[in-house]
Design a protein around this motif. Sequence first.
Motif, PDB file in Angstrom:
ATOM      1  N   MET A  28      34.396 -46.050  23.263  1.00 21.91           N
ATOM      2  CA  MET A  28      33.629 -44.626  24.280  1.00 21.91           C
ATOM      3  C   MET A  28      32.148 -44.698  24.284  1.00 21.91           C
TER       4      MET A  28
ATOM      5  N   VAL B 182      45.201 -32.624  12.026  1.00 19.05           N
ATOM      6  CA  VAL B 182      44.085 -32.596  12.709  1.00 19.05           C
ATOM      7  C   VAL B 182      43.346 -34.538  13.652  1.00 19.05           C
ATOM      8  N   GLY B 183      44.000 -35.858  13.303  1.00 24.31           N
ATOM      9  CA  GLY B 183      44.084 -36.751  13.917  1.00 24.31           C
ATOM     10  C   GLY B 183      42.542 -37.531  13.368  1.00 24.31           C
ATOM     11  N   PHE B 184      41.501 -37.322  13.971  1.00 25.54           N
ATOM     12  CA  PHE B 184      40.678 -37.776  13.201  1.00 25.54           C
ATOM     13  C   PHE B 184      39.607 -37.454  12.599  1.00 25.54           C
TER      14      PHE B 184
ATOM     15  N   ASN C 249      34.659 -36.642  22.764  1.00 26.67           N
ATOM     16  CA  ASN C 249      36.279 -36.986  22.117  1.00 26.67           C
ATOM     17  C   ASN C 249      36.268 -36.085  20.625  1.00 26.67           C
ATOM     18  N   LEU C 250      34.701 -36.625  19.936  1.00 25.27           N
ATOM     19  CA  LEU C 250      34.735 -35.764  18.840  1.00 25.27           C
ATOM     20  C   LEU C 250      33.796 -34.785  18.748  1.00 25.27           C
TER      21      LEU C 250
ATOM     22  N   ASP D 166      37.821 -51.840  15.660  1.00 26.37           N
ATOM     23  CA  ASP D 166      38.997 -52.299  16.904  1.00 26.37           C
ATOM     24  C   ASP D 166      38.627 -53.076  18.113  1.00 26.37           C
TER      25      ASP D 166
ATOM     26  N   ALA E 177      43.407 -46.632  21.319  1.00 28.79           N
ATOM     27  CA  ALA E 177      42.127 -48.012  22.068  1.00 28.79           C
ATOM     28  C   ALA E 177      42.693 -49.673  23.208  1.00 28.79           C
TER      29      ALA E 177
ATOM     30  N   HIS F  82      51.915 -37.904  17.871  1.00 26.45           N
ATOM     31  CA  HIS F  82      50.978 -37.699  17.624  1.00 26.45           C
ATOM     32  C   HIS F  82      51.366 -36.746  16.866  1.00 26.45           C
TER      33      HIS F  82
ATOM     34  N   ASN G 127      44.026 -44.138  16.205  1.00 28.93           N
ATOM     35  CA  ASN G 127      43.512 -44.416  17.332  1.00 28.93           C
ATOM     36  C   ASN G 127      42.487 -45.422  18.141  1.00 28.93           C
ATOM     37  N   ALA G 128      42.658 -46.311  17.036  1.00 27.95           N
ATOM     38  CA  ALA G 128      42.246 -48.163  17.117  1.00 27.95           C
ATOM     39  C   ALA G 128      43.161 -48.242  17.800  1.00 27.95           C
TER      40      ALA G 128
ATOM     41  N   THR H  63      35.018 -49.553  18.358  1.00 29.76           N
ATOM     42  CA  THR H  63      34.790 -49.076  17.898  1.00 29.76           C
ATOM     43  C   THR H  63      35.034 -49.269  16.365  1.00 29.76           C
TER      44      THR H  63
ATOM     45  N   ARG I 219      44.900 -48.474  25.952  1.00 29.79           N
ATOM     46  CA  ARG I 219      44.295 -48.424  26.984  1.00 29.79           C
ATOM     47  C   ARG I 219      43.618 -49.064  27.749  1.00 29.79           C
TER      48      ARG I 219
HETATM   49  P1  ADP Z   1      44.043 -37.418  19.993  1.00 32.52           P
HETATM   50  O1  ADP Z   1      44.858 -39.103  19.336  1.00 32.52           O
HETATM   51  O2  ADP Z   1      45.524 -37.378  19.149  1.00 32.52           O
HETATM   52  O3  ADP Z   1      43.813 -37.775  20.522  1.00 32.52           O
HETATM   53  P2  ADP Z   1      41.760 -37.653  17.587  1.00 32.52           P
HETATM   54  O4  ADP Z   1      41.390 -36.775  17.173  1.00 32.52           O
HETATM   55  O5  ADP Z   1      43.238 -38.893  16.406  1.00 32.52           O
HETATM   56  O6  ADP Z   1      42.963 -37.315  18.277  1.00 32.52           O
HETATM   57  O7  ADP Z   1      40.846 -38.420  18.830  1.00 32.52           O
HETATM   58  C1  ADP Z   1      40.599 -37.393  19.297  1.00 32.52           C
HETATM   59  C2  ADP Z   1      40.080 -38.773  20.773  1.00 32.52           C
HETATM   60  O8  ADP Z   1      38.787 -39.295  20.425  1.00 32.52           O
HETATM   61  C3  ADP Z   1      41.018 -39.682  20.284  1.00 32.52           C
HETATM   62  O9  ADP Z   1      42.462 -39.074  22.569  1.00 32.52           O
HETATM   63  C4  ADP Z   1      40.040 -41.024  21.905  1.00 32.52           C
HETATM   64  O10 ADP Z   1      39.549 -40.482  23.271  1.00 32.52           O
HETATM   65  C5  ADP Z   1      39.177 -40.321  21.513  1.00 32.52           C
HETATM   66  N1  ADP Z   1      38.515 -41.806  20.008  1.00 32.52           N
HETATM   67  C6  ADP Z   1      39.140 -41.874  18.713  1.00 32.52           C
HETATM   68  N2  ADP Z   1      39.097 -42.823  18.125  1.00 32.52           N
HETATM   69  C7  ADP Z   1      39.030 -44.142  19.179  1.00 32.52           C
HETATM   70  C8  ADP Z   1      39.243 -45.971  19.058  1.00 32.52           C
HETATM   71  N3  ADP Z   1      38.743 -46.182  17.676  1.00 32.52           N
HETATM   72  N4  ADP Z   1      38.694 -45.748  20.423  1.00 32.52           N
HETATM   73  C9  ADP Z   1      38.581 -44.674  21.595  1.00 32.52           C
HETATM   74  N5  ADP Z   1      38.780 -43.666  21.260  1.00 32.52           N
HETATM   75  C10 ADP Z   1      38.783 -43.136  20.255  1.00 32.52           C
END
Ligand code: ADP
Length: 620
Positions: free
Chosen positions: A84, A124-126, A92-93, A79, A41, A244, A37-38, A171, A44
């Motif tokens: 955000m 489950v990502g984050f 997002n969270l 990072d 970010a 992903h 995720n970092a 972040t 982008r």
């Molecule tokens: P994914 O990465 O597959 O989209 P995640 O659960 O890992 O799903 O993250 C969810 C969303 O949270 C990301 O799409 C992003 O928009 C935001 N996000 C998470 N970590 C960061 C970060 N370090 N900096 C900016 N946005 C973040």
Amino acid sequence: MTAEKRSFEAEVSRLLEIVAHSLYSEREVFLRELISNASDACDRLRYLALTQPELVAGDAAYRITLAADPAARTLTVADNGIGMNRDELIENLGTIARSGTSAFVRNLSGDQRKDVALIGQFGVGFYSAFMVADRVEVLSRKAGEAEAHLWVSDGKGDYTVEAAQKDSRGTIATLHLKTDATEFTEPARLREIVKRHSDHIALPIVLHEKDKDDTINAASALWLRPKSEITPEQYREFYHHAGHAFDEPWLTIHNKAEGTLEYTSLLFVPSAKPFDLFEPERKHRVKLYVKRVFVTDDCQPLLPAYLRFLKGIVDSEDLPLNVSREMLQSNPMLARMRTQITKRVLGELAKKAKDAPAEYAKFWDNFGAVLKEGLYEERDHRDELLALARFRSTAGDGLVALDEYVARMKPGQKAIYTISGDAPDRAARSPQLEGFRARGVEVLLLTDPVDEFWLPALGAYKDKPFKSATRGAAELDALATDGKDKVEPPKPDAATGSLIALMKLSLGDAVKDVRVSTHLTDSAVCLVADEGDLDMRLERLLRQHQRLDEAAKRILEINPKHPLIARLADLAGKDGAASALGDFAWVLLDQARILEGEQLPDPPAFARRLSDLLAKGLAA
Ligand code: ADP
Ligand code: MG
């Protein structure tokens, strides 16, 4: 200002519950997810900064920093990416944004073991942070904005957001580790995990240790390294990050194109079928880079829709860095890349089909239905796609290619026969196939809705027309039954002739015709479509989708060798037969409809007639 308390969306709570029970041995992957995720970010922001350089003023050195504090039992992942704002933290969270995912989570079985396994496949990502932490704080400041916000949660249903202080953009995720997760404060352990899962990340991952900073990954774009220096594990980890994804890549295609177009592609075919493959808004997930700079993960012109299962990256040397989304829609360079990449992917699939048919069968089960869309949506690669297509057939359990089918055709057989159904075994039990079986003629079993579209669009393969087995296959009569001579088209004897006449009289407009079947061996009756009419199952599909109002009339075929039909033919010659036979005619027609999987127009009438006949049978 005090912290605002909010609840997670129901699906997130569900996910978090599963995460809490998640695969213990695998929990180190939480770090890969946070680093991924970092890195996203930073990617982008780098792209945005091309047109808004002020966003990164003073700090254009993108990096990810890890720092651990064993005494406080915390680990931070920081990072200097895009960051955000308050709404984005919540969106997002706190919710599940990606289409399909919510539905997927809602449909989980509730059986913990199965759900954990499924989620393990999709990730489950984050939220994976909650495998190792009982509290997670995310402090974030969006590039270009002055305010920062703090998001805090224990992963149990709710979270808080409040205004906070942060000196620079980006972040910082702080994990308050569970008592059994202290290993994640050990520098050696962190190095090991980063090496294993995140070495391919193109930015420096810096470990902050006793006032000393140390870059612990290779920090260069993996796809630019020579193939010979990349291990399968590195490819896999890159796939997990860029796609992903959480499964193993089934196929890895790494290629550097040099010539009029210069680009590198690193593409993966997943081994697991994504749950949203057939969602209408599902798109391919191949990221477009220009000269190492991530541009977009939504560049649809890059690949045809029928390759939407692909994941990975394409990095172009030719496209302008300031390329806009609109320009991408109609860029001739992109169109040429698309053709080349499509060719390459189909070529690699063909290789796999030839060298490893068993593995290819797995791919086909996952993605064959998607690939077949290419047969009618675009004509450019039809031949390659046809060569890749595989089918179940009446010849056995395995998959068959069209060339194999053609090679096995009987002498005198002119058409490629098909039959549609919901599932191969159901299609294989269709009464219309009995005559084909008797003659040893193979029939392809089509079970994907997409088959009803490409078949009519194509019409034929190598001059052999496709023909539905539900259409009165006149040609079949010309083919000898196995081991016997050519079958003569049957001439009904006088008794059968009267039976047919009486049945027609009773059924009237309900059928187009009643006739003797050359095909049936075991069943008493079946429905067939007239030569010029639509395939029955295609017609049914069209009606289901409201593309067709009225059903064409069917031909009812009867099998004079069947004891029931033979007995009825005897009766037909006798006086007063007409009234007695009426109910039989209708029950037989309804039976044929049931066999065909059609709705009965009048089920109560069917039930009444059947009961009457059974009662009479018992009385006799
Ligand atoms: P994914 O990465 O597959 O989209 P995640 O659960 O890992 O799903 O993250 C969810 C969303 O949270 C990301 O799409 C992003 O928009 C935001 N996000 C998470 N970590 C960061 C970060 N370090 N900096 C900016 N946005 C973040
Ligand atoms: Mg992620």
